[in-house]
Design an enzyme around this catalytic site. Sequence first.
Site, short mmCIF file in Angstrom:
data_model
loop_
_atom_site.label_atom_id
_atom_site.label_comp_id
_atom_site.label_asym_id
_atom_site.label_seq_id
_atom_site.Cartn_x
_atom_site.Cartn_y
_atom_site.Cartn_z
N ASN A 139 0.84 -1.19 0.00
CA ASN A 139 0.00 0.00 0.00
C ASN A 139 0.88 1.24 0.00
O ASN A 139 1.35 1.69 1.04
CB ASN A 139 -0.91 -0.02 1.24
CG ASN A 139 -1.96 1.09 1.19
OD1 ASN A 139 -1.98 1.89 0.27
ND2 ASN A 139 -2.82 1.11 2.20
N ASN A 144 -5.80 6.48 -1.18
CA ASN A 144 -6.74 5.95 -2.18
C ASN A 144 -7.39 4.64 -1.74
O ASN A 144 -8.05 3.97 -2.54
CB ASN A 144 -6.04 5.79 -3.56
CG ASN A 144 -4.95 4.72 -3.53
OD1 ASN A 144 -4.85 3.93 -2.60
ND2 ASN A 144 -4.13 4.70 -4.57
N ASP A 145 -7.22 4.27 -0.47
CA ASP A 145 -7.82 3.01 -0.01
C ASP A 145 -9.33 3.04 -0.14
O ASP A 145 -9.96 2.04 -0.48
CB ASP A 145 -7.44 2.74 1.46
CG ASP A 145 -5.96 2.42 1.61
OD1 ASP A 145 -5.24 2.45 0.61
OD2 ASP A 145 -5.54 2.16 2.75
N GLY A 164 -5.93 -2.45 0.23
CA GLY A 164 -5.34 -1.12 0.00
C GLY A 164 -4.07 -1.09 -0.82
O GLY A 164 -3.52 -0.03 -1.10
N ASP A 166 -1.61 -0.98 -4.00
CA ASP A 166 -1.85 -0.12 -5.18
C ASP A 166 -0.61 0.01 -6.06
O ASP A 166 0.43 -0.60 -5.79
CB ASP A 166 -2.34 1.26 -4.73
CG ASP A 166 -1.47 1.85 -3.63
OD1 ASP A 166 -0.26 1.58 -3.64
OD2 ASP A 166 -2.02 2.55 -2.75
N ASP A 331 -6.87 -14.53 -19.31
CA ASP A 331 -7.55 -15.37 -18.33
C ASP A 331 -8.46 -16.39 -19.05
O ASP A 331 -8.90 -16.15 -20.16
CB ASP A 331 -8.40 -14.43 -17.46
CG ASP A 331 -9.01 -15.12 -16.25
OD1 ASP A 331 -8.25 -15.60 -15.41
OD2 ASP A 331 -10.26 -15.16 -16.17
N GLU A 360 -4.29 -18.78 -20.31
CA GLU A 360 -4.53 -19.70 -19.19
C GLU A 360 -5.47 -20.81 -19.66
O GLU A 360 -6.68 -20.65 -19.63
CB GLU A 360 -5.14 -18.96 -18.01
CG GLU A 360 -5.39 -19.86 -16.81
CD GLU A 360 -6.49 -19.37 -15.87
OE1 GLU A 360 -6.44 -19.73 -14.68
OE2 GLU A 360 -7.41 -18.65 -16.31
CA CA Z 1 -3.85 2.35 -1.25
#
Ligand code: CA
Length: 617
Positions: A139, A144-145, A164, A166, A331, A360
């Site tokens: 984090n 920005n959490d 959180g 980033d 994916d 994948e």
């Molecule tokens: Ca964050």
Amino acid sequence: MRNIVLILSFQLIMINLLFSSTISLEKIEPMFWWTKMKNPNLQLMVYGKNIAETKAYIDYAGVEIKKQSQVENPNYLFVDLIISKNAKAGKFYISFKKGKKVIEKFEYELKARKDDSQNRDGFNSSDAIYLLMPDRFSNGNPANDNVNGMLEKSNRTKPLGRHGGDIQGIENHLDYLEELGITALWLNPLLENNMPVESYHGYAITDFYKTDTRFGTNEDYLRLVEKCHSHGIKVIIDLIFNHCGSKHWWMNDLPMQNWIHQFPEFTRSNYRAGTIVDPYASDFDKNKMQTGWFDKTMPDLNQNNEFLSNYLIQNSIWWIEYANLDGVRMDTYPYPYKNMMTKWAKRVMAEYPNFNIVGEAWLGKPSLVSYWQKDALNFDGFNSHLPSVFDFPLMYKLSSAFNENDGWDTGLSSLYDILGEDFLYPNPDNLVTFLDNHDGDRFFNKINGIFNSYKMATAFLLTIRGIPQIYYGTEILMDGKEHVSHGDIRKDFPGGWENDKENAFLQSGRSKKQDEAFNYMSKLLNWRKNNEVIHTGNLKHFIPENGIYVYFRYNSENAVMVILNNNDKSKTIDTKRFNECLANYNSGSEIITDKELLDISTISIGKKSAMIIELKK
Ligand code: CA
């Protein structure tokens, strides 16, 4: 009373009329494009209230409107452009007119494509990939959490909550990654997942053109890639064409009913990717595999819808070009319609001929996985044009080999046997090999916490053919079991959060054992970095005998001998049997211990350990 009803009805009709004639423009995607792309076609998705009642006009040299399509929903208009080779970079207006009246205007931009854009090298066997989950790594920006308008708030006490992590957190630890010796980063999806719960993993995208604000902005993403490049680290984007998140903005207002696969009641995929190649598979099963939803929160996209197919293909090219990316990980590769996926791979590779894409195809056998690699000699003539696939079959064997006694087909022989099926792969060097990833038990758990097995597996992974991929934290022996929770195998990297008790990013914060693991991996990764014979050399191996497996990587200049001893006691081996590889060599340097071997006619190897010997003439 009756009059009042009449008046009210009249008013309702008037309100309806008023609203139905309201036309507005909300968004155009892609928001901008580039000059000098190989493919001159571009299809814009124009979205806004009743926008289909308008017609688009462009007055800009080199840009022509080829076609405009109205679809079931009047809130969408698809505008096909042709961008000629002579078109210059610049901005111009797209006017949306009803009759002669301009209703809306949008300033569109053609950016200048960089000259070297199409020559970029994708990731390849000279690389070692580090897979990390952005929410769980570090984090770097607690501000920005939690972001207004985003449904899920951060809560680090929940194993499946947002924690959180980033983009800033990744950027802060590029020195660590460089020290570890990796040369490429595969980031689990960074695109917006504005879902009410479990949005941390990134696989329920709600906006294909927007970085999740809790990770950062699109500009932050771009900056991260630039910084990675300055550290000699390539960046691989994780894309999903099979599904989106149920809170995707278009889910409330689908362009067409067949944009997604819809059923009278919730229908889940059977996840049986093998049905696609099974000669006896029922249509019912195949259909459910491809059209069933991956999860209740993940609507299944219909890639046979031409507009959606264009949208997805352009979106991937937009990200590669915009963020200057070096690779794509796709994916759930066998879940979307395979012909569309072929079209996609061909288009991406046409724009970037040296690029790489790994799919994948989560299947346990080389016969099932190889079907999906470009140029496979398939029974039905199918060619995916997908350059790379994950080596799931080898991963499964690596998960058990070091726990087993060595028998005819157990222990190290199971590794030997599975490599013997490489003839099925058109390009084994372009397989992505791995011990673990974000979807399964941590490798340390798979080998029951036996450190020597960890070291042997690491030595094998970093010297065998293919492109090794390491899951974040495996270098510091992080543990976790899938059946406990996905959160357990996706724990926070210790030290990624301010005030974490431990900080494994620093040597001083690692336990003795963690540091030993880190140093072991780092030493081999850094040795591997510039070692062409490991990247592209031939592979020759010898049948494991008495729990000892020997193989060689060699080219015309160099040779490396790898010995794995899976026994609980040390052994001395006579090397006569390997003469076809050793004939020109008399001595060697062992990489892990830095010891010189002056005589290689017999070699002693410690219990449950690996030796990597650079041979000398
Ligand atoms: Ca964050």
